[in-house]
Design a protein around this motif. Structure first.
Motif, PDB file in Angstrom:
ATOM      1  N   GLY A  63       4.364  20.038  49.539  1.00 33.58           N
ATOM      2  CA  GLY A  63       4.606  20.127  48.108  1.00 33.58           C
ATOM      3  C   GLY A  63       5.326  21.382  47.672  1.00 33.58           C
ATOM      4  O   GLY A  63       5.483  21.628  46.473  1.00 33.58           O
ATOM      5  N   LYS A  64       5.792  22.210  48.625  1.00 34.38           N
ATOM      6  CA  LYS A  64       6.483  23.451  48.288  1.00 34.38           C
ATOM      7  C   LYS A  64       7.985  23.204  48.117  1.00 34.38           C
ATOM      8  O   LYS A  64       8.559  22.347  48.771  1.00 34.38           O
ATOM      9  CB  LYS A  64       6.264  24.491  49.383  1.00 34.38           C
ATOM     10  CG  LYS A  64       4.819  24.971  49.506  1.00 34.38           C
ATOM     11  CD  LYS A  64       4.702  26.031  50.590  1.00 34.38           C
ATOM     12  CE  LYS A  64       3.253  26.532  50.707  1.00 34.38           C
ATOM     13  NZ  LYS A  64       3.130  27.564  51.756  1.00 34.38           N
ATOM     14  N   ASN A  65       8.583  24.010  47.235  1.00 33.39           N
ATOM     15  CA  ASN A  65      10.031  23.938  47.041  1.00 33.39           C
ATOM     16  C   ASN A  65      10.744  24.573  48.220  1.00 33.39           C
ATOM     17  O   ASN A  65      10.422  25.690  48.630  1.00 33.39           O
ATOM     18  CB  ASN A  65      10.437  24.664  45.754  1.00 33.39           C
ATOM     19  CG  ASN A  65      10.124  23.845  44.510  1.00 33.39           C
ATOM     20  OD1 ASN A  65      10.533  22.702  44.404  1.00 33.39           O
ATOM     21  ND2 ASN A  65       9.398  24.441  43.572  1.00 33.39           N
ATOM     22  N   GLN A  66      11.714  23.856  48.764  1.00 34.58           N
ATOM     23  CA  GLN A  66      12.522  24.375  49.865  1.00 34.58           C
ATOM     24  C   GLN A  66      14.001  24.169  49.545  1.00 34.58           C
ATOM     25  O   GLN A  66      14.360  23.309  48.740  1.00 34.58           O
ATOM     26  CB  GLN A  66      12.178  23.659  51.172  1.00 34.58           C
ATOM     27  CG  GLN A  66      10.737  23.784  51.601  1.00 34.58           C
ATOM     28  CD  GLN A  66      10.397  25.177  52.096  1.00 34.58           C
ATOM     29  OE1 GLN A  66      11.273  26.024  52.261  1.00 34.58           O
ATOM     30  NE2 GLN A  66       9.103  25.424  52.328  1.00 34.58           N
ATOM     31  N   VAL A  67      14.858  24.968  50.164  1.00 37.56           N
ATOM     32  CA  VAL A  67      16.308  24.866  49.964  1.00 37.56           C
ATOM     33  C   VAL A  67      16.981  24.809  51.319  1.00 37.56           C
ATOM     34  O   VAL A  67      16.600  25.530  52.248  1.00 37.56           O
ATOM     35  CB  VAL A  67      16.851  26.073  49.161  1.00 37.56           C
ATOM     36  CG1 VAL A  67      18.375  25.972  49.035  1.00 37.56           C
ATOM     37  CG2 VAL A  67      16.217  26.132  47.788  1.00 37.56           C
ATOM     38  N   ILE A  68      17.950  23.917  51.438  1.00 35.16           N
ATOM     39  CA  ILE A  68      18.707  23.818  52.679  1.00 35.16           C
ATOM     40  C   ILE A  68      20.194  23.754  52.348  1.00 35.16           C
ATOM     41  O   ILE A  68      20.584  23.204  51.315  1.00 35.16           O
ATOM     42  CB  ILE A  68      18.293  22.562  53.494  1.00 35.16           C
ATOM     43  CG1 ILE A  68      18.962  22.569  54.866  1.00 35.16           C
ATOM     44  CG2 ILE A  68      18.625  21.284  52.748  1.00 35.16           C
ATOM     45  CD1 ILE A  68      18.451  21.480  55.798  1.00 35.16           C
ATOM     46  N   THR A  69      21.019  24.365  53.180  1.00 35.07           N
ATOM     47  CA  THR A  69      22.469  24.349  52.988  1.00 35.07           C
ATOM     48  C   THR A  69      23.086  23.357  53.959  1.00 35.07           C
ATOM     49  O   THR A  69      22.894  23.466  55.179  1.00 35.07           O
ATOM     50  CB  THR A  69      23.074  25.743  53.227  1.00 35.07           C
ATOM     51  OG1 THR A  69      22.472  26.666  52.318  1.00 35.07           O
ATOM     52  CG2 THR A  69      24.589  25.719  52.991  1.00 35.07           C
ATOM     53  N   GLY A  90      17.952  21.286  47.132  1.00 35.03           N
ATOM     54  CA  GLY A  90      16.556  21.588  46.934  1.00 35.03           C
ATOM     55  C   GLY A  90      15.695  20.350  47.128  1.00 35.03           C
ATOM     56  O   GLY A  90      16.125  19.241  46.826  1.00 35.03           O
ATOM     57  N   TYR A  91      14.481  20.555  47.649  1.00 30.92           N
ATOM     58  CA  TYR A  91      13.589  19.431  47.884  1.00 30.92           C
ATOM     59  C   TYR A  91      12.157  19.932  48.021  1.00 30.92           C
ATOM     60  O   TYR A  91      11.922  21.142  48.154  1.00 30.92           O
ATOM     61  CB  TYR A  91      13.997  18.673  49.151  1.00 30.92           C
ATOM     62  CG  TYR A  91      13.816  19.460  50.438  1.00 30.92           C
ATOM     63  CD1 TYR A  91      12.674  19.292  51.220  1.00 30.92           C
ATOM     64  CD2 TYR A  91      14.779  20.373  50.861  1.00 30.92           C
ATOM     65  CE1 TYR A  91      12.490  20.011  52.381  1.00 30.92           C
ATOM     66  CE2 TYR A  91      14.606  21.102  52.021  1.00 30.92           C
ATOM     67  CZ  TYR A  91      13.459  20.917  52.784  1.00 30.92           C
ATOM     68  OH  TYR A  91      13.279  21.637  53.928  1.00 30.92           O
ATOM     69  N   LEU A  92      11.205  18.992  47.948  1.00 29.64           N
ATOM     70  CA  LEU A  92       9.797  19.319  48.171  1.00 29.64           C
ATOM     71  C   LEU A  92       9.436  18.934  49.600  1.00 29.64           C
ATOM     72  O   LEU A  92       9.695  17.814  50.025  1.00 29.64           O
ATOM     73  CB  LEU A  92       8.911  18.550  47.183  1.00 29.64           C
ATOM     74  CG  LEU A  92       9.038  18.939  45.704  1.00 29.64           C
ATOM     75  CD1 LEU A  92       8.170  18.020  44.853  1.00 29.64           C
ATOM     76  CD2 LEU A  92       8.624  20.385  45.486  1.00 29.64           C
ATOM     77  N   ASP A  93       8.836  19.840  50.336  1.00 24.21           N
ATOM     78  CA  ASP A  93       8.453  19.515  51.709  1.00 24.21           C
ATOM     79  C   ASP A  93       7.113  18.773  51.714  1.00 24.21           C
ATOM     80  O   ASP A  93       6.565  18.433  50.665  1.00 24.21           O
ATOM     81  CB  ASP A  93       8.399  20.775  52.575  1.00 24.21           C
ATOM     82  CG  ASP A  93       7.320  21.755  52.128  1.00 24.21           C
ATOM     83  OD1 ASP A  93       6.432  21.347  51.353  1.00 24.21           O
ATOM     84  OD2 ASP A  93       7.362  22.922  52.556  1.00 24.21           O
ATOM     85  N   SER A  94       6.580  18.517  52.899  1.00 23.25           N
ATOM     86  CA  SER A  94       5.369  17.713  53.042  1.00 23.25           C
ATOM     87  C   SER A  94       4.138  18.365  52.426  1.00 23.25           C
ATOM     88  O   SER A  94       3.151  17.697  52.140  1.00 23.25           O
ATOM     89  CB  SER A  94       5.108  17.420  54.529  1.00 23.25           C
ATOM     90  OG  SER A  94       4.958  18.646  55.232  1.00 23.25           O
TER      91      SER A  94
END
Length: 297
Positions: free
Chosen positions: A7-13, A1-5
């Protein structure tokens, strides 16, 4: 999980990591190539190695000492030369940066404290171990046999059943007269300040010419552990670990546990400054020194 540019929460596998074939030959070849690459990239001269441990420079309005360890680096000679230079220059502001100092030799922190502290001091209210030797694990320790001999002569069993290192508990150290620094000291600290560096913070904190700037130290203010830190080689895995043998309760320690040495002026990290490569703590010290100089003038 991370915050994109935005400020939204994103998930990557992330895909499964497939290492090289687990063969001795492959591992040896990989280690050899990595080692050669590192040696080529990080070949340092003797002077560069010393400066990575400790350095000193004069700047406009202040002097800066960076001290990343209380071990190696020919510190005794370095301290003597540094404080002689400070006396001759007449510099009244000294900044000591110990933000990357994980500790080391207690004798070295004591020596530095002698150049800065105005009153006599001791290292610890108590310094003790629960045993007088490393038996039955001596054979797993580097120089375990000689460590046992040293513990035999240096520790004494007290009424509490613990083995106390009386020298660090009872010996009083006095400030140096020659080349003693009496100007204002700014001490930069953060969460990577540990062990002997924390003992040093406690030894000078509260003195009228000392200001601790930065963040809470990682090492405990009430006390920590160390003095003898043997290297242990685990018999089955060959893994090497280092474990401190003595418990140290600070000289004139605070009454509560669970905290590092607190700064007099808290300057926390700011991500904007990190991105721009700005040293927030150092910039605060520079501004404070400039303001103090204007007031005095």
């Amino acid at each position: 999980g991370y915050l994109d540019s935005t400020g939204k929460n994103q998930v990557i596998t992330l895909p499964y990591f497939n290492p090289l074939p687990d063969s001795l030959a492959a591992r040896k070849d990989t280690v050899h190539r990595v080692k050669k690459s590192l040696e080529k990239s990080f070949h340092l001269t003797h002077k560069q190695k010393l400066e990575a441990i400790r350095s000193f420079q004069m700047d406009t309005g202040f002097a800066l000492m960076t001290l990343n360890a209380f071990s190696k680096g020919h510190l005794r000679h370095f301290f003597q030369k540094t404080f002689r230079t400070l006396r001759k220059s007449g510099q009244k502001n000294l900044v000591i940066d110990i933000r990357a100092n994980g500790g080391g030799d207690i004798n070295k922190y004591v020596l530095l404290t002698k150049f800065l502290r105005k009153t006599p001091f001791r290292v610890a209210d108590s310094a003790y171990s629960v045993s007088r030797n490393f038996a039955p694990y001596t054979r797993y320790l580097t120089s375990g046999f000689f460590a046992n001999i040293g513990l035999r002569f240096l520790t004494h069993r007290e009424s509490d059943g613990k083995y106390h290192f009386r020298y660090w508990e009872r010996h009083t150290f006095r400030p140096k007269r020659k080349n003693h620094f009496n100007g204002h000291l700014y001490l930069l600290t953060n969460g990577l300040t540990f062990s002997a560096a924390t003992l040093f913070c406690n030894a000078v904190k509260g003195q009228d010419n000392v200001t601790l700037v930065g963040e809470e130290t990682g090492g405990g203010w009430y006390g920590n552990s160390g003095i003898i830190i043997p290297e242990i080689k685990l018999p089955h895995t060959g893994l090497r670990v280092r474990l401190p043998f003595f418990r140290i309760v600070q000289y004139h320690h605070i009454g509560v546990k669970g905290t590092g040495v607190m700064p007099d002026v808290y300057i926390g990290p700011r991500y904007e400054d990190l991105i721009r490569g700005v040293d927030t703590k150092m910039e605060w010290v520079k501004r404070h020194i400039r303001k103090s100089s204007l007031v005095q003038n």
